[in-house]
Design a protein around this motif. Structure first.
Motif, PDB file in Angstrom:
ATOM      1  N   THR A 249       0.764  -1.026   0.103  1.00 57.96           N
ATOM      2  CA  THR A 249      -0.434   0.355  -0.201  1.00 57.96           C
ATOM      3  C   THR A 249       0.909   1.102  -0.217  1.00 57.96           C
ATOM      4  N   ILE A 250       1.690   1.448   0.337  1.00 64.44           N
ATOM      5  CA  ILE A 250       2.613   2.272   0.637  1.00 64.44           C
ATOM      6  C   ILE A 250       3.588   2.799  -0.161  1.00 64.44           C
ATOM      7  N   GLY A 251       4.263   1.157  -0.810  1.00 62.23           N
ATOM      8  CA  GLY A 251       4.897   1.577  -2.037  1.00 62.23           C
ATOM      9  C   GLY A 251       3.952   2.306  -3.378  1.00 62.23           C
ATOM     10  N   VAL A 252       2.931   1.822  -3.270  1.00 65.60           N
ATOM     11  CA  VAL A 252       1.660   2.078  -4.622  1.00 65.60           C
ATOM     12  C   VAL A 252       1.361   3.376  -4.857  1.00 65.60           C
ATOM     13  N   THR A 253       1.394   3.867  -3.050  1.00 59.15           N
ATOM     14  CA  THR A 253       0.977   5.371  -2.575  1.00 59.15           C
ATOM     15  C   THR A 253       2.226   5.992  -3.339  1.00 59.15           C
TER      16      THR A 253
ATOM     17  N   GLY B 133      -0.700  11.760   6.092  1.00 59.92           N
ATOM     18  CA  GLY B 133      -2.230  12.195   5.681  1.00 59.92           C
ATOM     19  C   GLY B 133      -2.572  11.654   4.211  1.00 59.92           C
ATOM     20  N   TYR B 134      -1.361  11.897   3.135  1.00 57.82           N
ATOM     21  CA  TYR B 134      -0.889  11.095   2.132  1.00 57.82           C
ATOM     22  C   TYR B 134      -1.556  10.532   1.130  1.00 57.82           C
ATOM     23  N   LEU B 135      -1.289   9.084   2.623  1.00 56.98           N
ATOM     24  CA  LEU B 135      -1.838   7.829   2.165  1.00 56.98           C
ATOM     25  C   LEU B 135      -3.654   8.288   2.532  1.00 56.98           C
ATOM     26  N   LYS B 136      -4.395   8.743   3.085  1.00 50.04           N
ATOM     27  CA  LYS B 136      -5.841   8.588   3.393  1.00 50.04           C
ATOM     28  C   LYS B 136      -5.922   9.037   1.967  1.00 50.04           C
TER      29      LYS B 136
ATOM     30  N   LYS C  90       4.844   4.623   7.272  1.00 52.54           N
ATOM     31  CA  LYS C  90       4.212   4.700   8.308  1.00 52.54           C
ATOM     32  C   LYS C  90       2.727   6.216   8.122  1.00 52.54           C
ATOM     33  N   LEU C  91       3.214   7.248   8.054  1.00 51.20           N
ATOM     34  CA  LEU C  91       2.754   8.354   8.212  1.00 51.20           C
ATOM     35  C   LEU C  91       1.630   8.563   8.123  1.00 51.20           C
ATOM     36  N   GLY C  92       0.471   8.268   9.011  1.00 49.32           N
ATOM     37  CA  GLY C  92      -0.891   8.236   8.340  1.00 49.32           C
ATOM     38  C   GLY C  92      -1.236   7.511   7.997  1.00 49.32           C
ATOM     39  N   LEU C  93      -0.848   5.716   8.030  1.00 53.37           N
ATOM     40  CA  LEU C  93      -1.060   4.305   7.489  1.00 53.37           C
ATOM     41  C   LEU C  93      -2.178   4.062   8.388  1.00 53.37           C
TER      42      LEU C  93
END
Length: 515
Positions: free
Chosen positions: A43-47, A72-75, A330-333
């Motif tokens: 999830t992190i990598g594709v984001t 917050g970028y992930l969400k 993992k920021l915002g994960l």
């Protein structure tokens, strides 16, 4: 006496075999942590790579080009750009089938779930979907004669679940891939999923990326181009251990010619599994176990620059475990982990639990023991899957530009052994049930009578194709049986193929001035 001797011999053989079986021991907490790390890493990598996807084709992403990452970028991305996560919701389609029907779910269930899903697809996935919806089931749906995208990256980006539910069991993952991977791929396209799936399984066992990428390659037949390409990457890494760009250039020089995918022939665009797997391995090897370096390098190799860091980060996340993925990544994960991926009823938190449960069941199915405090898994030595090759003796020689609507009939002539007609019938997001009715005539005989839906999710990726004609001159006629006002079947271009030996000889004569 003979019966007693035979019984004693059998028991001794069984004891020796049991003694020789290596067991991989892991605690339930550690197994859960690694499975979480694999799903979170993807999830992190594709984001991270999302903004770069296919914006740099045939070139590296410049060092000075920033790639955003912030709290917050992930969400934000999961809510505002859910289509980016095909790496995840495709995986989860198959996970959800296993959850509903058990680990022995028939391949037809997986095929129908993916073919009937609401998400948009491209390349091998869409070609496979069209085949299934029109009665061509796996493995024929992924075979290169039925699927011009058979060598594309599709199953490679979807194989993660197979590895994550098969800890320390690369051959068990290969068994899953043999079924599901052939829904949409064949040959090197299939091998991309087998190989990366094996990398996941071995990431549970080893803490050395070099060991993981080398051991996983034993699942791939040595005579395949896929094996040769990844072997080259491993060799070039040893030759240029401190400069990933030199290895990238070697890959570009030797392995970047795509002969299959109609969108990558005569174009810098390359979605071939072999090249993009090479970029995943470049990221893993040169990242040296550093999460940030791994995703940066896998992204900056270009082409499918979101799927490649997703695979690399998923494998590394499995090796490290969720807890050891750096806090920065993992920021915002946490605030994103309860969001269901679009087109599914599954979030990260749900798949952490479901994936762990599936892994335990799979371990037991393959002779492992699951205890309250210790899990014991028979450690499998990787074995190569069967050899298969797409586009055998097929070589592109010409691209004919058409760029006109097919109003009733269109004819063309060529000399060679095959052709692909590209075109556009469907409009983005259209769910219109209308379908064109097309007859394809080759040398005066009806080759096929097909439906061309205008709905984007059920469209045929190419208008028509044929690879295995006898070498010579051929006449092709396309006849639109049901032209209808308000609908347009546009022909864009035509690819011409011939036998590779003939093409190579022609190129040699051209260089010598004989043509």
């Amino acid at each position: 006496m003979k019966k007693l001797f035979s019984l004693v011999t059998f028991l001794l053989f069984s004891l020796v075999t049991l003694a020789q079986t290596q067991l991989f021991n892991i605690t339930p907490a550690a197994l859960q942590n690694k499975i979480k790390g694999g799903w979170a890493g993807q999830t992190i990598g594709v984001t991270f790579g999302g903004p770069m996807e296919f914006r740099y084709n045939g070139t590296m992403i410049n060092t000075y080009q920033p790639v955003p990452w912030y709290d917050g970028y992930l969400k934000k991305t999961m809510l505002e750009n859910p289509g980016l996560y095909d790496d995840l919701y495709m995986d989860l389609t198959f996970v959800e089938v296993f959850e509903r029907e058990g680990l022995q779910a028939p391949i037809a269930s997986h095929a129908k779930a993916y073919a009937q899903a609401g998400y948009a697809l491209w390349h091998a996935n869409q070609a496979g979907r069209y085949n299934i919806l029109n009665g061509i089931m796996p493995p024929a749906s992924g075979h290169w004669k039925n699927n011009p995208h058979a060598d594309c990256i599709d199953y490679q980006i979807e194989c993660d679940f197979a590895g994550l539910m098969s800890p320390a069991m690369p051959n068990a993952a290969s068994q899953i891939s043999d079924q599901i991977g052939h829904i949409m791929n064949y040959g090197d396209g299939y091998y991309g999923g087998v190989y990366l799936g094996a990398c996941y399984t071995l990431a549970f066992v080893h803490n050395d990326i070099n060991k993981i990428v080398n051991e996983a390659l034993k699942t791939i037949p040595a005579q395949s181009n896929y094996y040769k390409c990844i072997s080259d990457v491993i060799r070039w890494h040893k030759q240029y251990p401190n400069d990933w760009r030199k290895t990238w250039l070697e890959v570009q020089n030797k392995w970047s010619d795509d002969i299959g995918c109609p969108d990558g022939v005569f174009a810098p665009f390359n979605i071939d599994a072999t090249v993009n797997s090479a970029y995943v391995v470049i990221g893993l090897l040169y990242g040296q176990g550093d999460f940030g370096k791994t995703v940066e390098i896998a992204t900056r190799c270009g082409q499918d620059a979101d799927c490649n860091p997703s695979s690399a980060a998923g494998i590394l996340g499995t090796m490290l475990g969720y807890d050891k993925i750096p806090a920065y990544w993992k920021l915002g994960l946490k605030e994103a982990e309860d969001i269901d991926f679009k087109y599914t009823t599954t979030s990260l938190n749900k798949v952490y639990t479901i994936g762990y449960r599936h892994a335990l069941k799979n371990i037991e199915m393959h002779g492992g023991k699951v205890g309250a405090n210790l899990i014991q898994i028979p450690l499998e030595a990787p074995k190569p899957v069967r050899f298969e090759q797409s586009f055998t003796d097929v070589y592109p020689v010409e691209r004919l530009w058409v760029n006109k609507p097919l109003k009733d009939e269109y004819s063309f002539q060529f000399e060679g052994t095959g052709f692909v007609v590209k075109g556009e019938m469907a409009k983005w997001a259209s769910l219109d049930p209308y379908a064109f009715d097309l007859e394809v005539w080759v040398d005066g005989a009806l080759m096929e009578h097909v439906k061309l839906p205008v709905s984007f999710t059920t469209r045929r990726h190419e208008v028509t194709w044929k690879y295995d004609l006898a070498h010579g001159k051929h006449d092709v006629k396309l006849k639109l049986v049901n032209p209808t006002a308000g609908y347009e079947c546009k022909l864009t271009d035509i690819l011409i193929y011939q036998e590779k030996a003939i093409r190579v000889n022609d190129q040699k004569n051209y260089r010598l001035g004989n043509l």
